[in-house]
Scaffold this motif. Sequence first.
Motif, PDB file in Angstrom:
ATOM      1  N   VAL A 226      40.642  34.409  53.562  1.00  0.00           N
ATOM      2  CA  VAL A 226      39.974  35.309  52.624  1.00  0.00           C
ATOM      3  C   VAL A 226      40.972  36.131  51.830  1.00  0.00           C
ATOM      4  O   VAL A 226      40.832  36.322  50.625  1.00  0.00           O
ATOM      5  CB  VAL A 226      39.008  36.236  53.393  1.00  0.00           C
ATOM      6  N   LEU A 227      42.004  36.597  52.499  1.00  0.00           N
ATOM      7  CA  LEU A 227      42.993  37.428  51.814  1.00  0.00           C
ATOM      8  C   LEU A 227      43.991  36.591  51.002  1.00  0.00           C
ATOM      9  O   LEU A 227      44.759  37.142  50.221  1.00  0.00           O
ATOM     10  CB  LEU A 227      43.768  38.263  52.841  1.00  0.00           C
ATOM     11  N   GLY A 228      43.969  35.261  51.195  1.00  0.00           N
ATOM     12  CA  GLY A 228      44.916  34.398  50.495  1.00  0.00           C
ATOM     13  C   GLY A 228      44.793  34.488  48.994  1.00  0.00           C
ATOM     14  O   GLY A 228      45.801  34.429  48.267  1.00  0.00           O
ATOM     15  N   THR A 229      43.568  34.602  48.494  1.00  0.00           N
ATOM     16  CA  THR A 229      43.363  34.690  47.044  1.00  0.00           C
ATOM     17  C   THR A 229      44.055  35.917  46.470  1.00  0.00           C
ATOM     18  O   THR A 229      44.706  35.847  45.421  1.00  0.00           O
ATOM     19  CB  THR A 229      41.863  34.753  46.728  1.00  0.00           C
ATOM     20  N   PHE A 230      43.914  37.046  47.165  1.00  0.00           N
ATOM     21  CA  PHE A 230      44.563  38.274  46.689  1.00  0.00           C
ATOM     22  C   PHE A 230      46.089  38.161  46.758  1.00  0.00           C
ATOM     23  O   PHE A 230      46.796  38.636  45.861  1.00  0.00           O
ATOM     24  CB  PHE A 230      44.080  39.471  47.505  1.00  0.00           C
ATOM     25  N   GLU A 231      46.597  37.531  47.816  1.00  0.00           N
ATOM     26  CA  GLU A 231      48.045  37.350  47.940  1.00  0.00           C
ATOM     27  C   GLU A 231      48.590  36.447  46.826  1.00  0.00           C
ATOM     28  O   GLU A 231      49.646  36.720  46.247  1.00  0.00           O
ATOM     29  CB  GLU A 231      48.366  36.752  49.311  1.00  0.00           C
ATOM     30  N   GLN A 232      47.847  35.370  46.528  1.00  0.00           N
ATOM     31  CA  GLN A 232      48.279  34.472  45.459  1.00  0.00           C
ATOM     32  C   GLN A 232      48.232  35.166  44.104  1.00  0.00           C
ATOM     33  O   GLN A 232      49.090  34.936  43.242  1.00  0.00           O
ATOM     34  CB  GLN A 232      47.403  33.223  45.451  1.00  0.00           C
ATOM     35  N   TYR A 233      47.240  36.021  43.927  1.00  0.00           N
ATOM     36  CA  TYR A 233      47.140  36.756  42.663  1.00  0.00           C
ATOM     37  C   TYR A 233      48.323  37.700  42.495  1.00  0.00           C
ATOM     38  O   TYR A 233      48.925  37.785  41.401  1.00  0.00           O
ATOM     39  CB  TYR A 233      45.829  37.545  42.611  1.00  0.00           C
ATOM     40  N   GLN A 234      48.688  38.401  43.555  1.00  0.00           N
ATOM     41  CA  GLN A 234      49.848  39.282  43.477  1.00  0.00           C
ATOM     42  C   GLN A 234      51.124  38.489  43.202  1.00  0.00           C
ATOM     43  O   GLN A 234      51.974  38.905  42.411  1.00  0.00           O
ATOM     44  CB  GLN A 234      49.992  40.076  44.793  1.00  0.00           C
ATOM     45  N   GLU A 235      51.239  37.311  43.827  1.00  0.00           N
ATOM     46  CA  GLU A 235      52.430  36.481  43.626  1.00  0.00           C
ATOM     47  C   GLU A 235      52.514  35.970  42.192  1.00  0.00           C
ATOM     48  O   GLU A 235      53.578  36.003  41.575  1.00  0.00           O
ATOM     49  CB  GLU A 235      52.412  35.310  44.600  1.00  0.00           C
ATOM     50  N   VAL A 236      51.393  35.492  41.665  1.00  0.00           N
ATOM     51  CA  VAL A 236      51.426  34.936  40.314  1.00  0.00           C
ATOM     52  C   VAL A 236      51.670  36.023  39.279  1.00  0.00           C
ATOM     53  O   VAL A 236      52.255  35.764  38.217  1.00  0.00           O
ATOM     54  CB  VAL A 236      50.119  34.170  40.002  1.00  0.00           C
ATOM     55  N   ARG A 237      51.255  37.236  39.548  1.00  0.00           N
ATOM     56  CA  ARG A 237      51.562  38.344  38.629  1.00  0.00           C
ATOM     57  C   ARG A 237      53.076  38.534  38.522  1.00  0.00           C
ATOM     58  O   ARG A 237      53.617  38.674  37.422  1.00  0.00           O
ATOM     59  CB  ARG A 237      50.913  39.646  39.124  1.00  0.00           C
ATOM     60  N   LEU A 276      43.232  33.297  39.007  1.00  0.00           N
ATOM     61  CA  LEU A 276      43.272  34.016  40.279  1.00  0.00           C
ATOM     62  C   LEU A 276      42.685  35.423  40.161  1.00  0.00           C
ATOM     63  O   LEU A 276      42.137  35.947  41.132  1.00  0.00           O
ATOM     64  CB  LEU A 276      44.707  34.077  40.794  1.00  0.00           C
ATOM     65  N   ALA A 277      42.815  36.016  38.976  1.00  0.00           N
ATOM     66  CA  ALA A 277      42.187  37.324  38.768  1.00  0.00           C
ATOM     67  C   ALA A 277      40.668  37.193  38.858  1.00  0.00           C
ATOM     68  O   ALA A 277      39.988  38.014  39.487  1.00  0.00           O
ATOM     69  CB  ALA A 277      42.606  37.887  37.411  1.00  0.00           C
ATOM     70  N   ILE A 278      40.122  36.143  38.217  1.00  0.00           N
ATOM     71  CA  ILE A 278      38.676  35.910  38.270  1.00  0.00           C
ATOM     72  C   ILE A 278      38.248  35.570  39.688  1.00  0.00           C
ATOM     73  O   ILE A 278      37.215  36.044  40.176  1.00  0.00           O
ATOM     74  CB  ILE A 278      38.288  34.773  37.294  1.00  0.00           C
ATOM     75  N   ALA A 279      39.059  34.726  40.347  1.00  0.00           N
ATOM     76  CA  ALA A 279      38.745  34.354  41.723  1.00  0.00           C
ATOM     77  C   ALA A 279      38.741  35.581  42.623  1.00  0.00           C
ATOM     78  O   ALA A 279      37.852  35.738  43.484  1.00  0.00           O
ATOM     79  CB  ALA A 279      39.762  33.333  42.226  1.00  0.00           C
ATOM     80  N   SER A 280      39.714  36.460  42.446  1.00  0.00           N
ATOM     81  CA  SER A 280      39.774  37.678  43.255  1.00  0.00           C
ATOM     82  C   SER A 280      38.562  38.563  42.999  1.00  0.00           C
ATOM     83  O   SER A 280      37.972  39.120  43.935  1.00  0.00           O
ATOM     84  CB  SER A 280      41.063  38.448  42.948  1.00  0.00           C
ATOM     85  N   ALA A 281      38.196  38.665  41.720  1.00  0.00           N
ATOM     86  CA  ALA A 281      37.014  39.466  41.378  1.00  0.00           C
ATOM     87  C   ALA A 281      35.755  38.865  41.989  1.00  0.00           C
ATOM     88  O   ALA A 281      34.862  39.576  42.477  1.00  0.00           O
ATOM     89  CB  ALA A 281      36.880  39.564  39.862  1.00  0.00           C
ATOM     90  N   SER A 282      35.700  37.521  41.969  1.00  0.00           N
ATOM     91  CA  SER A 282      34.532  36.849  42.547  1.00  0.00           C
ATOM     92  C   SER A 282      34.437  37.126  44.038  1.00  0.00           C
ATOM     93  O   SER A 282      33.347  37.353  44.581  1.00  0.00           O
ATOM     94  CB  SER A 282      34.632  35.336  42.310  1.00  0.00           C
ATOM     95  N   VAL A 283      35.590  37.087  44.704  1.00  0.00           N
ATOM     96  CA  VAL A 283      35.605  37.380  46.133  1.00  0.00           C
ATOM     97  C   VAL A 283      35.139  38.805  46.391  1.00  0.00           C
ATOM     98  O   VAL A 283      34.343  39.076  47.305  1.00  0.00           O
ATOM     99  CB  VAL A 283      37.009  37.150  46.711  1.00  0.00           C
ATOM    100  N   LEU A 284      35.609  39.725  45.537  1.00  0.00           N
ATOM    101  CA  LEU A 284      35.206  41.124  45.703  1.00  0.00           C
ATOM    102  C   LEU A 284      33.709  41.291  45.499  1.00  0.00           C
ATOM    103  O   LEU A 284      33.040  42.010  46.244  1.00  0.00           O
ATOM    104  CB  LEU A 284      35.971  42.006  44.710  1.00  0.00           C
ATOM    105  N   VAL A 285      33.198  40.595  44.458  1.00  0.00           N
ATOM    106  CA  VAL A 285      31.761  40.674  44.208  1.00  0.00           C
ATOM    107  C   VAL A 285      30.994  40.087  45.386  1.00  0.00           C
ATOM    108  O   VAL A 285      29.983  40.641  45.847  1.00  0.00           O
ATOM    109  CB  VAL A 285      31.407  39.923  42.906  1.00  0.00           C
TER     110      VAL A 285
END
Length: 325
Positions: A226-237, A276-285
Motif C-alpha cells: 500500500v505504501l509502495g505507491t507513495f514511495e515510488q511517487y517520492q522517488e520519481v519526484r 504516480l501522483a494520480i495513483a497516490s491520490a486515488s489510494v488516498l481517496v
Amino acid sequence: MILVAIVAVSAVAAAPLFAGAAAADEPETADDYFEEFRAMEGTEAYEEYDEFETIRTFAVTQVQETGTLDDDERAQLEAARAAMVAFDRAYRHAEDGDYEESLEYAEETDAHIADLEEYEQTQATLADLAVTRFYEGLADGLYDEAEAAERTPDRLELLSLTATAYERANMPDEAAEFNLQVQQETAAYEAALAEMDDAEADAEAFFDDCGDCNDVGSAVAGAPNVLGTFEQYQEVRTVDDAVADARAEATFHGLEDREEALATLDDETSDARLSLAIASASVLVGYGVIVGLLGTILLGRIFAWQRTYERAQVGSVVTVGDGDV
C-alpha cells in the motif's frame, strides 16, 4: 602503338611544365628570389606590420647585389621568404575570423624565424617583433570568438588558444588569467557532465524497478504494498527534478545531442510523476472512503449503544406511591 607514342610525346611535352611549376614554388637562383620578393610588394600584412616590409626590401636589395647564391645565402633567403609567406597566411586567416588556423600559421612563422635567426639576427628580431604584436591582436580575436561560442567545449578550446596567444605575445599575466579561467570552467563543465550521467543512471534504475509507472492503473497494481505507491511517487519526484536540471545543464553548455536525449527522458519521468501522483491520490481517496465507511459503522454502533443504554435507564425506574424512585 600510335596511342602509346602519343602518350609518350604528351608526357615529354608536359614534363617541362611540371618542372617549371616546381621551380616557381622553390626558388633557387638570385633571380628567382628577386621575383618572389618583388611580387610581395603591396601585401596588406607587410604594410600593417612594416617589420616584414623592411625584411622584404632588404632581401630585394641583397639578391640584386648578389650574382650567385651560396648555401648560407640561399638558406637565409628561404627562411625569410617562408616566414613572410606563413605570416601572410596567418594575417589573412585572422582577417577572415579563422583564428585557430591563424594561430597555426603564426606558430609556423615562429619556426621559420628560428631558422632565419641562424643566418641573420637583425631580420629575425624584426620578424619576431611583428609576430609578437600580431599574437596580441590574435588573442583579442580568439577571446571574442570564445565569448560568442555556443558550445562549452568550443569555448574552452578557444580560451585555451587565447591563453597560448597571450603567452606567445609575452603577456604572462594575461596568459595565466585565461589558463585559470579554463581550469575553472573545465571543472564546472565536467561536474555538469557528471550530473547528466547520474540523472540518466537514476532514471534508468527507476524505470527498471517501475517499468509500468507511466500508466496509472499499472502504477497502482504494480506497487509492492500500500505504501509502495507513495514511495515510488517520492522517488520519481527526485528523479524527475534531477533529469530536468541535467537537461538545463545540457542546454546551457550547448550539448544538443545530450539535450535531446535528456528531453525525451524528461518527458518519460514527467509522465511517470503525473501517473504516480494520480495513483497516490486515488489510494488516498480509496482509504478515505474506507475510513468513512468504518467511521459510519462505528458511529452507528455508538448511537445504537446509546439508545440501548437510555432504554435500560428508563426500564430501571421504580414507581413508589405518588413519586418515582
